[in-house]
Design an enzyme around this catalytic site. Structure first.
Site, PDB file in Angstrom:
ATOM      1  N   HIS A  66      42.311  40.906  46.685  1.00 15.14           N
ATOM      2  CA  HIS A  66      42.092  42.307  47.054  1.00 15.14           C
ATOM      3  C   HIS A  66      41.224  43.042  46.027  1.00 15.14           C
ATOM      4  CE1 HIS A  66      45.719  43.151  44.556  1.00 15.14           C
ATOM      5  NE2 HIS A  66      45.088  44.280  44.332  1.00 15.14           N
ATOM      6  N   ASP A 110      46.775  36.130  47.923  1.00 14.42           N
ATOM      7  CA  ASP A 110      46.007  37.107  47.149  1.00 14.42           C
ATOM      8  C   ASP A 110      45.463  36.440  45.883  1.00 14.42           C
ATOM      9  OD1 ASP A 110      44.877  39.475  46.430  1.00 14.42           O
ATOM     10  OD2 ASP A 110      46.760  40.483  45.913  1.00 14.42           O
ATOM     11  N   SER A 203      45.859  44.570  38.838  1.00 18.79           N
ATOM     12  CA  SER A 203      45.705  43.498  39.814  1.00 18.79           C
ATOM     13  C   SER A 203      44.779  42.408  39.289  1.00 18.79           C
ATOM     14  CB  SER A 203      45.051  44.049  41.072  1.00 18.79           C
ATOM     15  OG  SER A 203      45.978  44.718  41.847  1.00 18.79           O
TER      16      SER A 203
END
Ligand SMILES: *[C@@H]1O[C@H](CO)[C@@H](O)[C@H](O)[C@H]1NC(C)=O
Length: 247
Positions: A66, A110, A203
């Protein structure tokens, strides 16, 4: 309770600060995580995109799917991301390799590989990190470490200096409120009883257990309560090895 997964791009640490719960995290000793990569979208976007990542080969960085941006610039060898040092190497990404089945509606798979335009020069401030082998299924209970330049306060754009925190791998039952949580593909990380030691990573940043890359920061809850979800690297080793071999 059903809660939507929230990618940890910016929000998690922001909400945590509102709750006044920073952190248990501490500033890393400069360059003690020489594989850490700082990712930003170039040219700057309306919504700033910054992520973490980590160097796994001189010309490959591992991060979260992402974090995909139009064009990504990677900074290696950094500690204070606002203060340029001789240790820095800034490298353009020339190719994104998302996993074959990335599903952003549920933030599953992810994980993403980024091929750099040049090979990074390995120095004391910069090196690669070993990844968990395919059959190294790391069990709950272990203490691991995550690092990142994630937000530490709602007004701040992010931490300038690299921060790190130790977190416990939880039983899958602690993550059943994430729908769907898949123990084979993901790690449930951070004790719900230890809000103060919740992670401060961005992230895409690495979770290291005994010096081995086992997880990638993926997503958490909008109220920022731990645990959070990390991608389980060992599951993706065959795909990672294939991409590295072919590129
Ligand atoms: C690596 O070192 C060489 C020789 O000093 C230099 O030309 C090159 O730009 C360096 N690469 C990076 C990514 O800084």
């Amino acid at each position: 309770m059903h809660r939507l997964p929230l990618p940890l791009l910016l929000f998690l640490l922001c909400s945590r600060a509102q709750a006044g719960e920073i952190t248990g995290g501490t500033e890393s000793k400069p360059h003690s995580h020489p594989y850490m990569a700082h990712l930003e979208a170039v040219p700057p976007q309306d919504k700033p995109m910054t992520c973490g990542g980590f160097l796994i080969r001189r010309d490959f960085v591992l991060t979260a799917a992402h974090c995909a941006g139009r064009s990504i610039m990677v900074t290696l060898g950094a500690h204070n991301i606002k203060k340029k040092e001789d240790t820095w190497q800034k490298l353009e990404v020339i190719k994104h390799f998302p996993p074959p089945k990335y599903d952003d509606s549920i933030v599953r798979h992810d994980i993403m590989l980024l091929k750099l335009k040049e090979r990074a020069n390995l120095t004391l401030a910069m090196g690669t990190v070993p990844l968990a082998p395919q059959f190294n299924f790391i069990p709950p209970g272990r203490m691991c470490r995550v690092a990142g330049w994630g937000r530490t306060n709602v007004e701040e754009p992010g931490s300038n200096t690299l921060q790190e925190v130790k977190l416990r791998l939880m039983e899958p039952q602690a993550c059943t409120h994430f729908t769907p949580f898949d123990h084979k593909l993901q790690l449930c990380v951070g004790s719900p009883h230890m809000t103060k030691s919740a992670f401060k990573g961005d992230s895409g940043g690495p979770l290291l257990c005994a010096g081995v890359g086992q997880g990638i920061v993926s997503h958490g809850q909008s109220d920022a309560k731990p645990p959070a979800i990390f991608t389980r690297i060992s599951h993706y080793r065959p795909w990672i090895d294939k991409v590295l071999k072919e590129n």
